[in-house]
Motif scaffolding. Structure first.
Motif, PDB file in Angstrom:
ATOM      1  N   GLY A 165       1.036  -0.982  -0.076  1.00  0.00           N
ATOM      2  CA  GLY A 165      -0.003  -0.173  -0.156  1.00  0.00           C
ATOM      3  C   GLY A 165       0.805   1.491   0.137  1.00  0.00           C
ATOM      4  N   SER A 166       2.227   0.984   0.226  1.00  0.00           N
ATOM      5  CA  SER A 166       3.332   2.754   0.228  1.00  0.00           C
ATOM      6  C   SER A 166       4.496   2.485  -0.527  1.00  0.00           C
ATOM      7  N   ASN A 167       3.903   1.424  -1.469  1.00  0.00           N
ATOM      8  CA  ASN A 167       5.056   1.870  -2.310  1.00  0.00           C
ATOM      9  C   ASN A 167       4.801   2.727  -3.640  1.00  0.00           C
ATOM     10  N   PRO A 168       5.925   3.419  -3.105  1.00  0.00           N
ATOM     11  CA  PRO A 168       5.829   5.183  -3.898  1.00  0.00           C
ATOM     12  C   PRO A 168       6.166   4.722  -5.262  1.00  0.00           C
ATOM     13  N   CYS A 169       6.251   3.364  -5.844  1.00  0.00           N
ATOM     14  CA  CYS A 169       5.714   3.921  -7.776  1.00  0.00           C
ATOM     15  C   CYS A 169       3.634   3.965  -8.105  1.00  0.00           C
ATOM     16  N   ALA A 170       3.421   4.258  -6.210  1.00  0.00           N
ATOM     17  CA  ALA A 170       2.138   3.356  -7.210  1.00  0.00           C
ATOM     18  C   ALA A 170       1.460   4.386  -6.313  1.00  0.00           C
ATOM     19  N   ASP A 171       2.180   5.750  -5.448  1.00  0.00           N
ATOM     20  CA  ASP A 171       1.022   7.143  -5.930  1.00  0.00           C
ATOM     21  C   ASP A 171       2.779   8.136  -6.174  1.00  0.00           C
ATOM     22  N   ALA A 172       2.350   7.672  -7.347  1.00  0.00           N
ATOM     23  CA  ALA A 172       3.775   8.188  -8.601  1.00  0.00           C
ATOM     24  C   ALA A 172       4.555   9.954  -8.451  1.00  0.00           C
ATOM     25  N   GLY A 173       2.934  10.341  -8.081  1.00  0.00           N
ATOM     26  CA  GLY A 173       3.794  11.377  -7.160  1.00  0.00           C
ATOM     27  C   GLY A 173       4.814  12.070  -6.886  1.00  0.00           C
ATOM     28  N   ARG A 174       4.606  11.496  -5.506  1.00  0.00           N
ATOM     29  CA  ARG A 174       5.810  11.045  -5.087  1.00  0.00           C
ATOM     30  C   ARG A 174       7.173  11.425  -5.774  1.00  0.00           C
ATOM     31  N   VAL A 175       7.298   9.627  -6.233  1.00  0.00           N
ATOM     32  CA  VAL A 175       8.504   9.631  -7.407  1.00  0.00           C
ATOM     33  C   VAL A 175       8.866  10.973  -8.436  1.00  0.00           C
ATOM     34  N   ARG A 176       7.541  11.088  -9.254  1.00  0.00           N
ATOM     35  CA  ARG A 176       7.792  12.035 -10.763  1.00  0.00           C
ATOM     36  C   ARG A 176       8.605  13.300 -10.443  1.00  0.00           C
ATOM     37  N   CYS A 177       9.343  13.303 -11.575  1.00  0.00           N
ATOM     38  CA  CYS A 177      10.534  14.125 -11.329  1.00  0.00           C
ATOM     39  C   CYS A 177      10.019  15.212 -12.347  1.00  0.00           C
ATOM     40  N   ALA A 178      10.435  16.561 -12.510  1.00  0.00           N
ATOM     41  CA  ALA A 178       9.442  17.392 -13.453  1.00  0.00           C
ATOM     42  C   ALA A 178      11.224  17.492 -14.754  1.00  0.00           C
ATOM     43  N   LEU A 179      10.033  17.435 -16.186  1.00  0.00           N
ATOM     44  CA  LEU A 179      11.222  17.161 -17.434  1.00  0.00           C
ATOM     45  C   LEU A 179      12.120  18.594 -17.034  1.00  0.00           C
ATOM     46  N   THR A 180      13.392  18.193 -17.696  1.00  0.00           N
ATOM     47  CA  THR A 180      14.145  19.245 -18.603  1.00  0.00           C
ATOM     48  C   THR A 180      13.793  19.590 -19.565  1.00  0.00           C
ATOM     49  N   LEU A 181      13.484  20.293 -19.872  1.00  0.00           N
ATOM     50  CA  LEU A 181      12.617  21.208 -21.524  1.00  0.00           C
ATOM     51  C   LEU A 181      13.454  21.802 -21.968  1.00  0.00           C
ATOM     52  N   PRO A 182      13.826  21.556 -23.750  1.00  0.00           N
ATOM     53  CA  PRO A 182      14.136  22.344 -24.267  1.00  0.00           C
ATOM     54  C   PRO A 182      13.940  23.296 -24.693  1.00  0.00           C
ATOM     55  N   SER A 183      14.916  24.188 -24.701  1.00  0.00           N
ATOM     56  CA  SER A 183      14.022  25.725 -25.190  1.00  0.00           C
ATOM     57  C   SER A 183      13.349  25.311 -26.468  1.00  0.00           C
ATOM     58  N   LEU A 184      11.895  26.048 -26.696  1.00  0.00           N
ATOM     59  CA  LEU A 184      10.776  25.743 -28.303  1.00  0.00           C
ATOM     60  C   LEU A 184      11.848  27.480 -28.406  1.00  0.00           C
ATOM     61  N   ASP A 185      12.793  27.738 -28.574  1.00  0.00           N
ATOM     62  CA  ASP A 185      13.149  28.776 -29.458  1.00  0.00           C
ATOM     63  C   ASP A 185      14.669  28.356 -30.700  1.00  0.00           C
ATOM     64  N   LEU A 186      14.774  27.033 -29.500  1.00  0.00           N
ATOM     65  CA  LEU A 186      15.993  26.395 -31.007  1.00  0.00           C
ATOM     66  C   LEU A 186      14.553  25.508 -31.730  1.00  0.00           C
ATOM     67  N   TYR A 187      13.880  25.392 -32.171  1.00  0.00           N
ATOM     68  CA  TYR A 187      13.186  24.495 -32.482  1.00  0.00           C
ATOM     69  C   TYR A 187      12.028  24.778 -33.630  1.00  0.00           C
ATOM     70  N   LYS A 188      12.291  26.813 -32.799  1.00  0.00           N
ATOM     71  CA  LYS A 188      11.008  27.497 -33.534  1.00  0.00           C
ATOM     72  C   LYS A 188      11.171  27.784 -35.056  1.00  0.00           C
ATOM     73  N   LEU A 189       9.722  28.417 -35.502  1.00  0.00           N
ATOM     74  CA  LEU A 189      10.256  27.917 -37.190  1.00  0.00           C
ATOM     75  C   LEU A 189       9.687  29.844 -37.502  1.00  0.00           C
ATOM     76  N   ALA A 190      10.570  30.851 -37.801  1.00  0.00           N
ATOM     77  CA  ALA A 190      10.297  31.926 -38.276  1.00  0.00           C
ATOM     78  C   ALA A 190      10.166  32.683 -40.091  1.00  0.00           C
ATOM     79  N   PRO A 191       8.192  32.237 -39.622  1.00  0.00           N
ATOM     80  CA  PRO A 191       7.763  32.825 -40.812  1.00  0.00           C
ATOM     81  C   PRO A 191       7.729  33.842 -40.774  1.00  0.00           C
ATOM     82  N   ASP A 192       8.247  35.002 -42.284  1.00  0.00           N
ATOM     83  CA  ASP A 192       8.037  35.947 -42.898  1.00  0.00           C
ATOM     84  C   ASP A 192       6.403  36.428 -42.654  1.00  0.00           C
TER      85      ASP A 192
END
Lengths: 822, 822
Positions: B377-404
């Motif tokens: 009843g206490s396994n951390p994986c079964a209350d996953a918010g306890r073990v969840r890590c936030a993602l390291t997000l790449p910057s969108l600026d490197l992937y965005k497109l620049a329309p004229d």
């Protein structure tokens, strides 16, 4: 059922010696057929003109847009060649189901070669002109779609959405003892859930009273861009897998080495003869009264994907690669870049040997074909309207209930139980042509009275003392496999081959088959729009019960009335392919079911309760309501002496009707005048441009009034009513109650309470609406209604507290109303 | 990913000698636990008070309404006892998944006994009072539902709709090398499609980098009212079946004879130790670098259904019968009729031995329990918010497109391809915590740039020369199994255990998982409403591409945008559990995806194209649109000098946006003034009472005007817009175009043409509307517009004839518009 003409059963080789089956002439013919079918298939993908390559191809002969899927085609064509030869030699009644739907060109080629295509499309004769038209029409506007579907004779299965071919095959052979169904299953499709489950359906098949299924797994190794699982496990594992599901696997491998074509054909003929002998012996044993479940042969047909196409293109592997999944020379300009290679590939099929000069097929090709209705493209079971017999319907009068119309609500009955009784009689009257399927829920859905007439078919062990197995038998018209996919798939296969039936499910879990039902509807839509030569087939009937409002004991996971929205999205083009009924008593359900059972080329989905609920209408009244889909219940209306009323109470569904009638009782006591309207056929509310049998705007206004508020209590989500009434005159007068996706394991009243569907919420809302209107018109609310509303809500909370405290409902919260004659 | 604290891996017995595992004390404890759990389970079903039977039960102690499902419970409790013992002895990080969802009481009993229940529900202490509260709360309003679901600690799977437990287990162990997941699978569930397919997922598991799954098939022989197939085939067939799928089956049989309980426990301990030793050796081999796919143990646990309940009631079989599926004494009055038998049954669990006088659990019961986070009843994986890590997000600026922005429409990009590039970087930044799943369609959906960062995980044979297998590897963050069910199920299991991900599918075939997605949403709804102690888990993200409008080559079966309606039915209660996005260019998709990837406790469904289409917005503009969900595209609007306009052009979806911009171009040339509005987040149109982040009525009027016609071009069925705008101010001004369920294998323009979605139909309709309005106001139409409309329609028919004739489209019919800065 009238047996199809082809009902000659399961002979051992018909006076033919094995060596004759693979005479040099036959082998040469098999190869000619195969080359011819490959050529015609490639022709459909690539050629716009000059389909015989007369004087060589020119770049102008190449289509501008290349569409299709080559990868699966040569394997399919190989199998078609051999199945043709087999039918010719044995006269065996056989249908072929093409799982890899994208193999459309192979199916068209088959039907072109065996002549059935030209019979239904006379403008595509079996000559050069016809061939050019076929090639051009493929994947062309108004032409043949790229899937093998309803457009092609011989097809009873469209494989665009994968997973269902084996259940269609099993459905086809039920009660069809002379029929051999050969589903060809892609190794990709084997990874899907529905397909993986359908192997186990052999546990229900009775080899004496049903036909047999010979599954062929087309193990060409690759999916769109990945290897398939079954192709990469060991032979031992694959064999164990099939053995474990009750099959005897035969693996045939070809195309990976330099073995010459004739020798491959020879080996395959021998294997196919061996397998057919085994099928005959299964039939023979069953006929002699052996009741052991046989191990059914399954053929694993292992070949390279794209077999016979260029091995490499620009250094990349194509034959035996996922790269051949679609078009080997992918675009017209790419084909032109490789024009010489392309021409060489086409020429490798030696068109000069397979066509006469005038483009008719050489005798070499056609020699292996069976004749007449034995042809794959002409099997009567695959144009099932040709063999379908009408049902002998029991009279509803024997099953109808007779409510006391001076005091409605006193007589109660379980609608599904009553329909079960009627259906039992139907089963008795129509042996071997009506089937019931259920995912282990027939009894739970109170449909079990059908067991008065039949058994659950079950061909695994049956306990001798019958303490648990009393309703099981090796023969019976009911199959209960715990898979909604199988229920839907078996019934589809059964009606697509000319029979009738229904499957019965919990409402929530019908959604498991939402996409599958959609695909069947798409088949029917295509029939109505584009395929005039197919005769009508029986309706596909689905009874959804154990519905959202009475799943309080099973909890939130079992509460979902949303399948209706998937259905409404289909058939908005006046095609009447979908009928959606919410009968709210036993007589209405009887009337609906009788109509549904006899309908053709449509899907009927019926939402009905299983609980004991009042029988509101006489059967005659039920029929009257069914005729228009909607009816004012004048006996429940309460207008003033001049027929005037303050609001309209409208309902759709059994529980909303009960609660609204109870609310009406409260409102009547408050001096509110109202009209009571019940909606049976939800499609009657569709806009006229979607459904020309729906209410006209005039009828709509007549029923719901031009100026009075309409309190509409609906079985499912409110959004469904919103989408239906948008654009209807005065639709802003509507106040809709429905399921709000709130639920749990709780009491019935709590379910109603949290979704504002209880009588008190409805009555209080009506008073609130009326008072708001009155305040607008008369600048004051009616104090009586204001007080009454407060009292009703207070009483409601008192009943709710009782529920919370005791865990069950005060009977006053949920008792059935009764309506006395005025 | 931060490894959970329990990441100690796969020891062989922890200094424990085998005999200690089954010492007399341990065996007695196992039996005490089992009796205790059975007693507490039955207590939940039957008892309202006096849960310790102090002084004997009285009829008043029986609940008035009996709800629950006994049949599966005793087997579950037996397994829980032994899994507890096993974890205690080995310290193995273990989660248990209960397939038979109706076994809720067993799950509650487990969490009550191991103490985890009281930790999250402090008002249910581990004593007599707590026990009474637990019993009462079960299947009671506001209490515990009858399924084992989010309410109970230790659960990551609710089994109401069967079929998904094994895929959840596989999803849980991916990238979790220390985790053992034990899914308990009912033999009924084994008949479903999704479950049957999920066995094969072991072909993807890497025993070194992933955890292991130990499936236990709970073969209790019966479903609701039928025998199960797997229980009636021979042992040989069953073994072959599992061997064939890559498992080593162990069958344990108990409960059918007089064998005493302790001896059963002893046998089971020995078997479980043997199986665990095998799992350890699989782990050890993998660690040492052996790369052969192991044969994974599967345990077939064969017991009577309802085990330990009365064998017969009124002469009818209950134990070892489907009759024990629900409540053996079915109703309170029936229980009272059999009151003595019922009391004797309860007493058979010897409550006096398992409870102390104060109702706390005896040491005998708790001795076998692990401690702390090792408890089920206490396994951390079964209350996953306890073990969840936030993602390291790449910057969108490197992937965005620049329309004229001075000439929009010139720059084109495939939205899914661009998102693939971004996601590749995300995968690189977040190893072992982000996964992508696809049903063999990643490349087809143009998401293949993720392979720059990772491989497709595949643990079957890989071709050495890599001609076909270049993207496959034994480790990788992508799994492609041709089963939408598996994609959805694996991702659910992955996020439910604290990680992140997305699955990518053809739009039409997402509907295969409609009910499955609904069930996950129901889990999330329950979390938001009733379960405050669980920490947030990652969003479940679904990218739907290869959508209806560009499936002209695959045909009608591949054309179905209807999943959106299933989604809209859910979460109409301001809970924000569903987000539905239609980004119509690459920058919008990037902005949406970044928000989706970081959201919690919700399902994000993103409909986006894969074709090269114009990039209309800058990333900043895209973010602005995302913030509100809807945006006026002022650069595309064309108002007069005072900002006045004749109509509103509104769009949702990429193709409708392109066609409407092209129509706008035509209208501009006719002197029509218009405003252009794009809808990104469909939920922004919901009514405010459903979604308080949606547009207010004021904002709605501001955007769509109070008095101008709105021509709304929508990606999916028109009914969806009708349901959303009904009740909105001035909604009768809307004219909606959408998919009308018309399609085939044809050209793109033909698809648009038949569904009235082409630019010419839109422009002509706009002129018709404007003229009709004008005729109303000025008593005359504008002749210019009348002529223009006729010319437009004539041109349209000319283009259509081109298509019919040539089989491809005149570029003028479908070219991308471009919009110059005014």
């Amino acid at each position: 059922m009238a047996q199809p003409v082809l009902g000659t059963p399961w002979y051992k080789p018909l006076g033919i010696r094995k060596q004759e089956c693979s005479s040099a002439q036959t082998l040469a013919s098999l190869d000619a057929y195969w080359r011819c079918a490959n050529y015609i298939s490639a022709g459909q993908i690539y050629l716009f003109s000059n389909p015989l390559m007369k004087g060589g191809l020119s770049p102008r002969d190449i289509k501008h847009r290349l569409m299709g899927h080559w990868g699966t085609i040569p394997g399919l064509n190989f199998l078609y060649a051999h199945i043709n030869r087999f039918i010719r030699d044995h006269g065996q009644n056989t249908v072929v189901l093409m799982g890899p739907g994208h193999g459309g060109p192979a199916g068209n080629a088959e039907a072109f070669i065996d002549g059935s295509l030209s019979e239904v499309y006379p403008d595509i004769p079996q000559n050069e002109q016809g061939l050019e038209r076929l090639c051009r029409a493929y994947s062309f506007p108004l032409g043949f779609p790229s899937n093998h579907g309803p457009h092609t004779p011989g097809s009873i299965h469209e494989g665009g959405e994968l997973g269902y071919v084996l259940s269609h095959a099993f459905g086809a052979v039920l009660d069809n003892p002379s029929l051999l169904a050969i589903p060809i299953i892609g190794d990709g499709e084997c990874e899907t859930g529905p397909l993986a489950a359908s192997w186990q359906t052999n546990k229900f098949i009775n080899p004496q009273t049903d036909g047999l299924v010979l599954p062929i797994v087309h193990l060409n190794g690759y999916k769109i861009s990945n290897p398939s699982i079954l192709a990469r496990v060991s032979l031992q594992e694959r064999d164990d897998y099939f053995k474990g599901m009750g099959y005897r696997p035969y693996t045939f491998v070809a195309g990976f080495d330099e073995e010459d074509a004739l020798s491959i054909h020879k080996r395959f003929v021998a294997l196919f003869e061996e397998i057919f002998a085994e099928l005959c012996s299964i039939k023979e044993h069953a006929k002699q009264g052996f009741h052991e479940r046989p191990s059914y042969p399954v053929l694993i047909f292992k070949t390279p994907k794209g077999w016979t196409c260029p091995t490499y293109i620009d250094g990349q592997k194509f034959e035996d690669s996922w790269r051949s999944h679609q078009v080997p020379f992918a675009a017209a300009d790419e084909t032109l870049t490789h024009f010489d290679d392309f021409c060489a590939w086409m020429a490798s099929y030696r068109p000069q040997e397979i066509f006469e000069k005038d483009g008719t097929l050489s005798k070499q090709v056609t020699r292996i074909l069976p004749q007449g209705d034995l042809r794959i493209g002409s099997n009567p079971c695959a144009d099932a309207g040709r063999v379908r017999c009408a049902l002998t319907l029991p009279s509803l009068d024997l099953y109808k209930l007779a409510p006391d119309t001076s005091q409605r609500g006193a007589l109660c009955a379980s609608p599904t139980y009553v329909l079960g009784l009627y259906t039992a009689k139907l089963l008795q009257n129509n042996p071997q042509m009506f089937r019931v399927f259920g995912p282990d829920e027939i009894a739970s859905n109170r449909f079990q009275s059908i067991y008065r007439a039949t058994h659950k078919q079950w061909y695994v062990d049956i306990d001798k003392d019958l303490e648990n197995d009393g309703e099981l038998s090796q023969t019976g018209s009911v199959i209960e496999q715990l898979s909604e996919h199988q229920c839907e798939g078996l019934l589809e296969g059964y009606v697509l081959t000319g029979r009738h039936g229904i499957w019965v499910s919990y409402e929530a879990f019908a959604q498991i088959t939402a996409s599958m039902i959609s695909q069947h509807i798409k088949w029917l839509e295509a029939l109505r729009r584009e395929v005039s030569w197919r005769k009508p087939i029986s309706s596909l009937n689905i009874l959804l019960t154990s519905h959202v409002w009475r799943q309080e004991h099973n909890g939130f996971t079992h509460q979902d009335p949303g399948i209706v929205d998937t259905l409404l999205n289909k058939s908005c083009n006046n095609e009447h392919v979908i009928h959606i009924y919410y009968p709210c008593d036993a007589n209405l359900l009887l009337a609906v079911a009788q109509q549904a059972y006899t309908a053709t080329d449509c899907v009927n989905v019926i939402f009905a309760g299983k609980q004991q609920i009042p029988v509101w209408l006489t059967l005659d009244e039920a029929r009257l309501e069914l005729a228009r889909g909607v009816l004012e219940w004048t006996w429940a209306s309460h207008t003033d002496a001049h027929g005037n009323f303050d609001l309209v109470l409208a309902t759709c569904g059994d529980v909303p009707t009960i609660e609204t009638l109870a609310a009406a009782d409260i409102l009547r006591r408050q001096g509110v005048h109202f009209k009571f309207v019940n909606v049976l056929n939800l499609c009657a509310l569709q806009r006229h441009e979607e459904n020309d049998t729906a209410l006209t705007d005039e009828e709509f206004t007549e029923l719901f009034s031009a100026d009075k508020p309409v309190l509409f209590a609906f079985h499912a989500y409110v959004g469904t009513i919103y989408r239906l009434i948008w654009g209807r005159p005065h639709s802003s007068n509507f106040y809709v109650h429905g399921y709000q996706d709130l639920g749990s394991t709780t009491t019935f009243f709590d379910m109603l309470h949290m979704n504002q569907m209880d009588r008190f919420a409805l009555a209080a809302h009506a008073l609130q609406i009326l008072n708001a209107q009155r305040a607008l018109v008369h600048s004051c609310a009616k104090p009586l209604w204001k007080t009454a509303r407060q009292e009703i809500l207070a009483y409601r909370e008192q009943l709710y507290r009782f529920t919370l405290e005791h865990g069950y409902d005060d009977p006053a919260a949920t008792s059935y109303p009764s309506v006395a004659k005025d």
